[in-house]
Design an enzyme around this catalytic site. Structure first.
Site, short mmCIF file in Angstrom:
data_model
loop_
_atom_site.label_atom_id
_atom_site.label_comp_id
_atom_site.label_asym_id
_atom_site.label_seq_id
_atom_site.Cartn_x
_atom_site.Cartn_y
_atom_site.Cartn_z
CG ASP A 353 -0.21 -0.14 2.53
OD1 ASP A 353 0.84 -0.84 2.57
OD2 ASP A 353 -0.65 0.44 3.54
CD GLU A 354 -1.04 4.78 2.86
OE1 GLU A 354 -1.93 5.62 3.03
OE2 GLU A 354 -0.34 4.34 3.80
#
Ligand SMILES: *[C@@H]1O[C@H](CO)[C@@H](O)[C@H](O)[C@H]1NC(C)=O
Ligand SMILES: *[C@@H]1O[C@H](CO)[C@@H](O)[C@H](O)[C@H]1NC(C)=O
Ligand SMILES: *[C@@H]1O[C@H](CO)[C@@H](O)[C@H](O)[C@H]1NC(C)=O
Ligand SMILES: *[C@@H]1O[C@H](CO)[C@@H](O)[C@H](O)[C@H]1NC(C)=O
Ligand SMILES: *[C@@H]1O[C@H](CO)[C@@H](O)[C@H](O)[C@H]1NC(C)=O
Ligand SMILES: *[C@@H]1O[C@H](CO)[C@@H](O)[C@H](O)[C@H]1NC(C)=O
Ligand SMILES: *[C@@H]1O[C@H](CO)[C@@H](O)[C@H](O)[C@H]1NC(C)=O
Ligand SMILES: *[C@@H]1O[C@H](CO)[C@@H](O)[C@H](O)[C@H]1NC(C)=O
Ligand SMILES: *[C@@H]1O[C@H](CO)[C@@H](O)[C@H](O)[C@H]1NC(C)=O
Length: 585
Positions: A353-354
């Protein structure tokens, strides 16, 4: 003239007592749950048999000698403990000072349940299930004559049935008896979604092993089956890796906040015994800055400021891409960790993620933040790690950005965890991915409680009143309203939606408030994921039916040692089926 009225004959499944204060179960069994109004006691000397052979009786239940290797017999032992030792007198679930009209009088003749016959019709072990191959279904009957029968096709199904059995009983106010109020009971029960879990972040704040085991208890009481441990992040590395000892020696917050290999094993074994698959995530290539404490050459942008340019939350830091030392490190890491967890689970989460492209302006092998340059490197990175996961006999999971932001091609065995909301779950499932739903609008239990950030006076005005990014708080009603496959009609898409996980990101959660934030809100999703969003008549399950049962279940959680929050004031729980606390039309 006489009119002959044809009265409709109602043959619907009868939930006689289930919607009332006593007699409710959580999650509600489906597709069949019928019950009556006869009270029965349960004998402390109940004889429990498995396929005809005696299993355990109260003479030894609860003693440590019963913790046998058999999943069924330890499950029986715990169920009996929950009935006889961790039960409660349900005065708060019936009208004020009226308990005596709900609990059986002990001076008359009243039938006792003195046997529970368990039939396990295969030797199939479901203790390392992949999503599709666990059969958690069971049938349970209790006759008015006091005969109880439980059947299942797997040990996990037996555990689910034992949980239901234990939820039937209350402690008598005399302290001398235990009873149910709703025989005869006929249940045929099976889950709607195969994946029903909670994600716990042990990196932002640390949780001792006992907290994790208590969370597994809450999951099993809610008939949930996955604990996803987000075990590391940029802030701390509490996971001891014997072949790379500096990771936790330098990356844990302190040496008392480390999970040893024995801790990890005992957490997983605890889960196996309760039908909860515990699997781990080492988030990468972002969210891993802390590796820089031990191996500064393997990460870029560690602690880079202002953090808002390089990551979502300080400290920043990502693994270098296209670097052979990183690959050697990850090879060693996975060679150490994966064989130790693989006996107990079928999954490993590689995060993803991210990931912030800006970090790679500082990667000497890459020197670019151009996604066209980074994408093929990330593809190689994921391919390499997923091959390692598969070689260890595990199925990989990723966060959705790997697919939807970075266009990485993943194997059909990979489960994608979606958190960004909108139509992401449906879109991923429609494009052929197996998906689990952690939509932050419903399933982020940390949200809506304000920020961990602090503001100077100069900046305070612009961010007043200091909300976090994902409010409002996810009340149990909001959690309960959500169905991961809401509106999906295509059968293939629907079957790709495996279920969901409630997230407990832990920036402002630790031992002290874990239980009250997790429970019973995670259980609210537990019912939807087990019983389905729709009731027998095809309507959305109603909060008005759910609230009294959730009040009851919360009381059981408290009796069994979880610090679960109340969902209503006692004035509500004291009303017949909480009727006075419904929103007026
Ligand atoms: C609530 O309790 C009242 C009084 O016993 C009963 O008439 C009503 O049917 C109950 N409602 C539900 C939803 O069970
Ligand atoms: C049991 O006790 C209750 C009051 O405690 C009394 O009303 C009832 O008659 C008794 N029943 C029998 C069978 O003795
Ligand atoms: C379970 O396994 C045992 C030993 O392998 C065998 O004797 C028994 O028949 C099996 N039972 C079922 C229900 O398959
Ligand atoms: C439960 O009962 C139903 C209906 O008789 C049957 O089809 C099913 O196989 C049973 N399941 C178990 C686990 O015994
Ligand atoms: C037991 O497992 C085998 C192999 O996975 C499967 O084919 C069979 O249907 C299972 N039996 C039951 C009763 O679940
Ligand atoms: C990745 O590394 C290889 C070998 O060192 C090199 O040839 C290649 O140019 C690198 N790729 C990028 C995008 O930096
Ligand atoms: C890449 O970095 C440059 C210079 O800092 C910046 O202007 C640009 O927006 C960045 N691009 C991406 C995709 O982050
Ligand atoms: C992924 O694909 C979309 C749609 O083609 C494109 O807009 C986006 O730039 C791609 N992202 C990357 C990182 O290649
Ligand atoms: C259930 O509620 C959702 C909103 O949460 C709504 O979109 C849906 O139409 C409802 N379903 C039924 C069958 O009423």
């Amino acid at each position: 003239m006489t009119r002959h009225l044809l009265l409709p004959v109602v043959l619907a499944v009868v939930h006689t007592a289930s919607a009332q204060g006593l007699g409710g179960l959580w999650p509600v069994p489906q597709p069949v749950f019928t019950s009556g109004e006869t009270s029965l006691l349960i004998s402390k000397d109940i004889e429990v048999t498995l396929n005809g052979a005696s299993l355990v009786s109260s003479t030894n239940h609860g003693s440590s000698s019963v913790s046998s290797s058999s999943l069924v017999s330890s499950g029986v032992s715990r169920a009996l403990d929950n009935i006889f030792s961790s039960n409660f007198v349900p005065w708060m679930l019936v009208p004020r000072y009226k308990l005596s009209s709900y609990e059986p009088a002990l001076n008359g003749t009243i039938v006792s349940i003195d046997s529970l016959a368990i039939t396990l019709t295969s030797n199939n072990s479901t203790f390392k299930p992949t999503a599709a191959d666990a059969d958690e279904s069971y049938n349970l009957t209790v006759t008015e004559a006091g005969e109880a029968q439980l059947s299942s096709f797997s040990s996990t199904g037996v555990l689910r049935g034992l949980e239901t059995f234990s939820q039937l009983f209350y402690e008598h106010s005399s302290g001398r008896a235990w009873y149910l109020v709703n025989a005869p009971i006929d249940i045929q029960d099976a889950p709607t979604y195969p994946w029903r879990g909670v994600m716990l972040d042990t990196a932002r704040n640390f949780f001792p092993v006992a907290d994790i085991k208590r969370t597994i208890d809450g999951l099993s009481y809610s008939k949930m089956n996955k604990l996803h441990v987000h075990v590391t992040d940029s802030q701390s590395w509490p996971l001891e890796v014997p072949s790379l000892p500096e990771l936790s020696a330098k990356g844990a917050y302190t040496q008392s906040q480390v999970y040893s290999p024995a801790d990890i094993q005992s957490i997983q074994e605890y889960g196996v015994a309760r039908g909860v698959d515990v699997y781990f995530e080492i988030d990468m290539p972002g969210h891993i800055g802390v590796v820089g404490e031990a191996y500064p050459d393997l990460v870029v942008a560690y602690n880079m400021e202002p953090y808002t340019t390089y990551c979502a939350e300080p400290p920043c830091g990502a693994l270098r891409l296209n670097n052979s030392n990183v690959e050697d490190f990850l090879g060693e890491l996975f060679d150490d960790v994966l064989p130790r967890v693989a006996p107990y689970t079928s999954y490993w989460h590689t995060g993803g993620d991210e990931l912030n492209a800006q970090d790679y302006l500082f990667d000497p092998d890459v020197n670019s933040n151009d996604t066209a340059v980074l994408q093929p490197l990330l593809q190689d990175f994921i391919d390499t790690q997923h091959t390692r996961i598969r070689n260890a006999g595990l199925n990989p999971l990723v966060w959705e950005e790997i697919v939807s932001t970075w266009n990485v091609t993943i194997g059909s065995d990979v489960v994608v965890q979606s958190w960004l909301g909108g139509t992401a779950v449906q879109d991923l499932a429609a494009s052929g991915h197996k998906v689990i739903d952690s939509n932050y609008n419903y399933y982020y239990l940390d949200c809506g409680r304000g920020q961990w950030i602090t503001w100077s006076n100069d900046l305070a005005a612009s961010d007043f009143p200091f909300n976090d990014w994902c409010g409002p708080t996810k009340s149990w009603e909001l959690v309960y309203s959500h169905d991961p496959a809401e509106g999906v009609t295509d059968a293939a898409t629907k079957s790709n939606i495996l279920g969901g996980e409630l997230a407990l990101w832990s920036e402002t959660i630790d031992s002290q408030n874990l239980d009250s934030l997790a429970w019973p809100r995670a259980s609210a999703a537990g019912e939807i994921l087990w019983s389905g969003r729709l009731d027998d008549s095809g309507q959305n399950r109603s909060q008005i039916d759910a609230a009294p049962r959730l009040n009851l279940f919360r009381q059981r959680l408290v009796a069994r040692g979880l610090g679960a929050s109340p969902i209503q004031m006692e004035w509500c729980t004291l009303q017949q089926n909480a009727s006075g606390c419904a929103q007026p039309a």
